[in-house]
Design a protein around this motif. Structure first.
Motif, short mmCIF file in Angstrom:
data_model
loop_
_atom_site.label_atom_id
_atom_site.label_comp_id
_atom_site.label_asym_id
_atom_site.label_seq_id
_atom_site.Cartn_x
_atom_site.Cartn_y
_atom_site.Cartn_z
N LYS A 37 0.80 -1.23 0.00
CA LYS A 37 0.00 0.00 0.00
C LYS A 37 0.83 1.27 0.00
CE LYS A 37 -1.78 -2.50 3.01
NZ LYS A 37 -2.42 -3.26 4.07
N LEU A 86 -12.80 -1.24 5.38
CA LEU A 86 -11.63 -1.47 4.54
C LEU A 86 -10.47 -2.12 5.29
CD1 LEU A 86 -11.68 1.97 2.65
CD2 LEU A 86 -12.58 -0.22 1.87
N ASN A 87 -10.67 -2.41 6.57
CA ASN A 87 -9.59 -3.03 7.33
C ASN A 87 -10.10 -4.29 8.03
OD1 ASN A 87 -8.09 -3.17 10.24
ND2 ASN A 87 -6.67 -2.60 8.63
N GLY A 88 -9.50 -5.43 7.69
CA GLY A 88 -9.94 -6.71 8.24
C GLY A 88 -9.63 -6.87 9.71
N THR A 89 -8.44 -6.42 10.11
CA THR A 89 -8.02 -6.59 11.50
C THR A 89 -8.99 -5.91 12.46
OG1 THR A 89 -5.73 -6.66 10.79
CG2 THR A 89 -6.10 -6.13 13.11
N TYR A 145 -3.87 -11.36 9.51
CA TYR A 145 -4.63 -10.21 9.01
C TYR A 145 -3.88 -8.90 9.26
CZ TYR A 145 -8.59 -13.50 9.51
OH TYR A 145 -9.41 -14.58 9.44
N ALA A 146 -3.21 -8.84 10.41
CA ALA A 146 -2.64 -7.55 10.85
C ALA A 146 -1.37 -7.20 10.10
CB ALA A 146 -2.38 -7.60 12.34
N GLU A 147 -1.07 -5.91 10.03
CA GLU A 147 0.21 -5.43 9.50
C GLU A 147 1.32 -5.85 10.45
OE1 GLU A 147 0.42 -3.57 6.45
OE2 GLU A 147 -1.54 -4.51 6.52
N ASP A 206 -3.12 -0.72 11.76
CA ASP A 206 -4.51 -1.18 11.64
C ASP A 206 -5.40 -0.45 12.64
OD1 ASP A 206 -4.30 -3.52 9.73
OD2 ASP A 206 -2.82 -4.12 11.22
N ASP A 258 -3.95 2.18 8.11
CA ASP A 258 -4.10 1.26 6.98
C ASP A 258 -5.37 1.61 6.17
OD1 ASP A 258 -3.52 -1.52 5.68
OD2 ASP A 258 -5.61 -1.66 6.31
N LYS A 289 -5.89 3.08 2.27
CA LYS A 289 -6.80 2.51 1.25
C LYS A 289 -7.76 3.58 0.72
CE LYS A 289 -6.29 -2.07 3.20
NZ LYS A 289 -6.69 -2.95 4.29
N GLY A 302 -11.03 -9.30 3.30
CA GLY A 302 -10.24 -8.08 3.28
C GLY A 302 -8.80 -8.33 3.65
N ALA A 303 -8.48 -9.53 4.07
CA ALA A 303 -7.11 -9.81 4.49
C ALA A 303 -6.94 -11.32 4.52
CB ALA A 303 -6.85 -9.23 5.88
N1 HSE Z 1 -3.79 -5.33 7.77
C1 HSE Z 1 -4.71 -5.26 6.69
C2 HSE Z 1 -6.12 -5.51 7.19
C3 HSE Z 1 -4.31 -6.28 5.66
O1 HSE Z 1 -6.26 -5.95 8.33
O2 HSE Z 1 -7.07 -5.27 6.48
C4 HSE Z 1 -4.97 -6.10 4.34
O3 HSE Z 1 -4.65 -4.87 3.76
#
Ligand code: HSE
Length: 344
Positions: free
Chosen positions: A128, A181-184, A210-212, A218, A223, A227, A322-323
């Motif tokens: 990203k 837009l963030n899965g975490t 899922y997390a960065e 996040d 994050d 996006k 999303g992740a």
């Molecule tokens: N860390 C991001 C999320 C991964 O949790 O959505 C996907 O971009």
């Protein structure tokens, strides 16, 4: 049959997801689409770097990584090249940039992508940082060198948010984009609603990939803001920067806030939005209380959702992962196929 040689810059979750898909479905992709994708190089700062012009077996890469936690024991003709050497010296046609994301400078991925495009190599990336910060320049550089840059996995992993907006909705006039837009954070909020503590829910999201690398990105909404910038710039022709997004994360939300919302028939969601109205653009990321019957309130776990508000179609909504490792690995497969389609 078209053969594409890939160099993977990074071999974390996403690279492993891509290797797994190529191992399990490479043959099917070749048969159905006439494109063979062969990994010739992997360069990972921690796991090691190897290059073999005649190809590396994805099964072997995955097995070595699982057994040893690194790639030093995989046979290859060359090893030890850093990312830039791999990009410039290998025979790869496509550079898959999946090193870590830095939303402040975009580096080192930005330099990797510039070197690849300048050297006449296509780029597929889920990173990203460079896309949020420098997409217009990178797209110009790609055009000048007659190659492509594809970045489906930067938003909603393999759920085709970018391709849908960029291609299918190109003429529909997108005036607003909003979504989860963030899965975490969505996973954390869902777990907390079921009674889990914040720290356990976050640890769980990290374990599931899922997390960065630094989950602050996040939970503070950085994050999601990245996006929002990507969506605004790629799909709405804006030129926003990270500073243009008004941002609040989920760290101030307490278990009590979540219970209070539930008792009122509502649910907290971290919503990212960009909207064009009266000649100006507004971009935000913030936790909002949505009533249970709001379409986005039903989107739980690491699932994401995006609604494009368009002049010609009204609202178009896409819901999907999303992740995740395979989910984001798949985004790269979609990008590779897009590169292939543009060649044929
Ligand atoms: N860390 C991001 C999320 C991964 O949790 O959505 C996907 O971009």
């Amino acid at each position: 049959m078209e053969n594409y040689r890939l160099a993977l810059i990074g071999f974390g979750n996403v690279g492993q997801g891509l290797a797994q898909i190529l191992r399990d479905r490479g043959q099917e992709l070749a048969q159905r689409y006439g494109a063979q994708f062969q990994i010739v190089a992997v360069s990972d700062f921690l796991k090691g770097s190897l290059y073999d012009p005649s190809g590396l077996d994805p099964a072997q890469l995955l097995q070595a990584n699982e057994q040893d936690g690194h790639l030093h024991n995989v046979e290859a003709t060359h090893r030890g090249w850093d990312a830039l050497e791999t990009i410039t010296r290998s025979n790869a046609d496509i550079i898959v940039e999946i090193s870590y994301t830095d939303l402040q400078t975009g580096e080192p991925a930005l330099s990797h992508i510039r070197a690849a495009l300048a050297g006449g190599k296509h780029v597929a990336t889920t990173n990203k940082g460079p896309i949020a910060l420098h997409y217009p320049d990178l797209a110009d550089l790609a055009r000048q060198n007659q190659v492509q840059i594809q970045a489906e996995g930067t938003v909603m992993s393999g759920t085709p948010a970018i391709h849908l907006g960029h291609e299918q909705l190109a003429g529909a006039g997108i005036s607003r984009i909003q979504g989860i837009l963030n899965g975490t954070t969505n996973y954390i909020l869902t777990q907390m609603e079921s009674g889990a503590g914040y720290a356990d829910a976050l640890a769980d999201a990290q374990e599931r990939g899922y997390a960065e690398a630094d989950p602050t990105g996040d939970v503070e909404g950085i994050d999601a803001a990245g996006k929002v910038v990507i969506l605004a710039n790629l799909l709405m022709g804006e030129s926003l920067t990270m500073n243009d997004v008004q941002r609040t994360g989920i760290t101030a939300l307490t278990a009590e806030d979540i219970t209070n919302a539930r008792e009122a028939g509502e649910r907290w969601k971290l919503i990212g939005m960009v909207e064009r109205a009266n000649g100006s653009v507004q971009a935000t990321v913030q936790p909002l209380r949505l009533s249970f019957d709001h379409p986005l309130a039903a989107v739980n776990g690491a699932t994401n959702a995006i609604t494009y508000t368009t002049d010609l179609l009204g609202d178009v909504t896409l819901v999907g992962p999303g992740a995740g490792r395979i989910e984001t690995g798949y985004a790269l497969v979609a990008d590779l196929l897009a590169i292939h389609r543009a060649q044929s």
